[in-house]
Design a protein around this motif. Structure first.
Motif, PDB file in Angstrom:
ATOM      1  N   GLY A 129      12.600  48.188  75.379  1.00 49.63           N
ATOM      2  CA  GLY A 129      11.759  47.672  76.454  1.00 49.63           C
ATOM      3  C   GLY A 129      11.422  48.718  77.487  1.00 49.63           C
ATOM      4  O   GLY A 129      10.319  48.722  78.052  1.00 49.63           O
TER       5      GLY A 129
ATOM      6  N   ASP B  20       6.139  41.999  71.141  1.00 48.05           N
ATOM      7  CA  ASP B  20       7.338  41.169  71.250  1.00 48.05           C
ATOM      8  C   ASP B  20       7.795  40.710  69.874  1.00 48.05           C
ATOM      9  O   ASP B  20       6.986  40.604  68.939  1.00 48.05           O
ATOM     10  CB  ASP B  20       7.050  39.934  72.103  1.00 48.05           C
ATOM     11  CG  ASP B  20       6.815  40.277  73.569  1.00 48.05           C
ATOM     12  OD1 ASP B  20       7.322  41.321  74.026  1.00 48.05           O
ATOM     13  OD2 ASP B  20       6.112  39.499  74.242  1.00 48.05           O
TER      14      ASP B  20
ATOM     15  N   TYR C 161      13.751  35.536  64.185  1.00 45.31           N
ATOM     16  CA  TYR C 161      12.644  36.407  64.575  1.00 45.31           C
ATOM     17  C   TYR C 161      12.700  37.695  63.766  1.00 45.31           C
ATOM     18  O   TYR C 161      13.759  38.089  63.271  1.00 45.31           O
ATOM     19  CB  TYR C 161      12.745  36.766  66.065  1.00 45.31           C
ATOM     20  CG  TYR C 161      12.503  35.616  67.010  1.00 45.31           C
ATOM     21  CD1 TYR C 161      11.265  35.465  67.624  1.00 45.31           C
ATOM     22  CD2 TYR C 161      13.511  34.697  67.284  1.00 45.31           C
ATOM     23  CE1 TYR C 161      11.037  34.406  68.505  1.00 45.31           C
ATOM     24  CE2 TYR C 161      13.283  33.638  68.160  1.00 45.31           C
ATOM     25  CZ  TYR C 161      12.051  33.498  68.766  1.00 45.31           C
ATOM     26  OH  TYR C 161      11.828  32.458  69.621  1.00 45.31           O
TER      27      TYR C 161
ATOM     28  N   ARG D  69       8.531  38.336  66.841  1.00 44.23           N
ATOM     29  CA  ARG D  69       7.723  37.185  66.417  1.00 44.23           C
ATOM     30  C   ARG D  69       8.603  36.152  65.709  1.00 44.23           C
ATOM     31  O   ARG D  69       9.454  36.500  64.889  1.00 44.23           O
ATOM     32  CB  ARG D  69       6.589  37.643  65.511  1.00 44.23           C
ATOM     33  CG  ARG D  69       7.027  38.435  64.306  1.00 44.23           C
ATOM     34  CD  ARG D  69       5.878  39.156  63.648  1.00 44.23           C
ATOM     35  NE  ARG D  69       6.390  40.018  62.569  1.00 44.23           N
ATOM     36  CZ  ARG D  69       5.696  40.981  61.971  1.00 44.23           C
ATOM     37  NH1 ARG D  69       4.446  41.215  62.349  1.00 44.23           N
ATOM     38  NH2 ARG D  69       6.225  41.708  61.005  1.00 44.23           N
TER      39      ARG D  69
ATOM     40  N   ARG E 285      16.350  42.052  71.356  1.00 42.44           N
ATOM     41  CA  ARG E 285      15.770  42.113  72.707  1.00 42.44           C
ATOM     42  C   ARG E 285      16.194  43.404  73.404  1.00 42.44           C
ATOM     43  O   ARG E 285      16.593  43.419  74.557  1.00 42.44           O
ATOM     44  CB  ARG E 285      16.219  40.907  73.530  1.00 42.44           C
ATOM     45  CG  ARG E 285      15.997  39.564  72.858  1.00 42.44           C
ATOM     46  CD  ARG E 285      14.548  39.172  72.777  1.00 42.44           C
ATOM     47  NE  ARG E 285      14.338  37.894  72.099  1.00 42.44           N
ATOM     48  CZ  ARG E 285      13.159  37.356  71.863  1.00 42.44           C
ATOM     49  NH1 ARG E 285      12.062  37.990  72.263  1.00 42.44           N
ATOM     50  NH2 ARG E 285      13.046  36.205  71.246  1.00 42.44           N
TER      51      ARG E 285
END
Length: 394
Positions: free
Chosen positions: A163, A171, A265, A173, A158
């Protein structure tokens, strides 16, 4: 030439490795970590030969090897405990120059942090803004604002850096399954071999750590965000308590509060790992599922390669970062896809598909399995001679 400065956002394995590589080349580095200390609450980690070659390039391979256990052999079993594939790790060492090493993530992180000057480590420094303007990159954090020559985003899945500067990036997955990780108490008679046992939509694996402890991991195909009705330890007993030995025996010596659970993810491909004077590495650039055990290994490769590229073009940062992107993006994105495919195979649940998968695995000779891993494990640090005995190019 003035001393160059780099700000590394994220104090995990990749960020610390990048800081070490640059510090040893004369860069002034600072590592910003949002946590109150540089530590890891995770469980075990596998370092394959390519990671040990990266650590060799950092001058830390011997230090890290002293902290881990070399897995003598391992493989994959079916739900009844029968071997589908087996690998002799002496052959792994012969082919690739290093063994498979298993250690606790906290021990690896500690070794990396101790290789840096204490004043370069800045915990409790959550980044509030990152930008790259005509005057260079700026990183804002509780200690003020840094304006270094280079910013490295090593802040994970993240990533705040990604970002801020890659706003159109997709994003992360969901892989379709959740994972548990844990370390057992010491066993008097730990299993002699590591193994991953494949079931129907579930897997359970284990491998040895130093001191008689075992690192265990498990997966189950579940919707993202699913919460267990009981404790995670109880959930593991419910799902895996009747699986073949030694799985029940291992679960019996896992402290109930030592079970970590995370949905898995990966990151859709980025068009570039570089923007201006900012570079991404590790999970911030190419988060992948753990099926190949390559997440940290690729972050270590990133760090060594980035430092080499900066060395190769000391007066042209743009050219150096472009070279880094060309070297790392195709490789890491290919490994991300390969790891996802292996995970999909391991999580198969339809009985005919499971039977076909297990039969194919049983028929594949061990040499073919090792040979198929050469593009991953045969990586060599830039500027160093390959020790791989295979003919394939990494």
């Amino acid at each position: 030439m003035p001393q160059r400065a780099a700000t590394i956002v994220g104090g995990g394995i990749g960020g610390l490795a990048a800081a070490i590589a640059l510090h040893r080349r004369g860069w002034r580095v600072e590592v910003l970590e949002r946590a109150p200390e540089f530590t890891e609450i995770g469980a075990g980690i596998s370092l394959w030969p390519n990671a040990l070659r990266a650590l060799d390039a950092l001058g830390l391979a011997d230090t890290v090897r002293a902290l881990g256990a070399v897995e003598a052999a391992g493989g994959v079993r079916d739900r009844k405990g029968r071997w589908l594939t087996r690998t002799d790790n002496a052959e792994l060492t012969r082919r690739f120059g290093h063994p498979l090493l298993v250690l606790h993530r906290a021990d690896l992180l500690r070794a990396l942090a101790e290789a840096l000057p204490a004043d370069s480590l800045r915990p409790d420094s959550e980044v509030s803004q990152v930008r790259d303007d005509d005057h260079g990159p700026v990183v804002e954090h509780p200690g003020g604002a840094s304006r270094p020559d280079l910013v490295i985003g090593a802040d994970g899945l993240r990533s705040a850096v990604r970002g801020a500067l890659w706003p159109r990036a997709a994003d992360p997955r969901y892989a379709g399954y959740t994972a548990w990780r844990m370390v057992t108490e010491p066993l008097a008679d730990p299993p002699a071999e590591g193994a991953a046992t494949w079931g129907r939509g579930e897997r359970f694996g284990y491998t040895a750590l130093p001191g008689g402890r075992m690192y265990c991991f498990a997966t189950a195909s579940l919707p993202a965000g699913t919460i267990s009705d009981s404790s995670e330890h109880d959930e593991l007993l419910r799902r895996f308590g009747s699986w073949p030995d030694p799985i029940p025996r291992l679960l019996a010596v896992v402290p109930p509060d030592a079970v970590l659970r995370h949905d898995l993810y990966d990151l859709p491909p980025l068009p570039s790992f570089v923007r201006g004077r900012v570079a991404l590495l590790g999970d911030a650039a190419h988060a992948m599922t753990p099926n190949l055990g390559q997440g940290a290994c690729q972050a270590l490769e990133d760090a060594v390669t980035l430092a080499h590229c900066l060395d190769s073009a000391p007066d042209d940062l743009a050219a150096a970062l472009h070279s880094y992107d060309l070297l790392r993006r195709p490789r890491t994105q290919a490994i991300t896809r390969r790891s996802a495919r292996l995970g999909d195979m391991g999580q198969l649940a339809w009985p005919p598909a499971v039977l076909l998968r297990d039969t194919a695995a049983r028929l594949m000779p061990a040499w073919a399995t090792l040979r198929s891993m050469t593009p991953v494990l045969g990586w060599t640090a830039p500027g160093e001679q390959s020790t791989t005995t295979e003919n394939e190019t990494p």
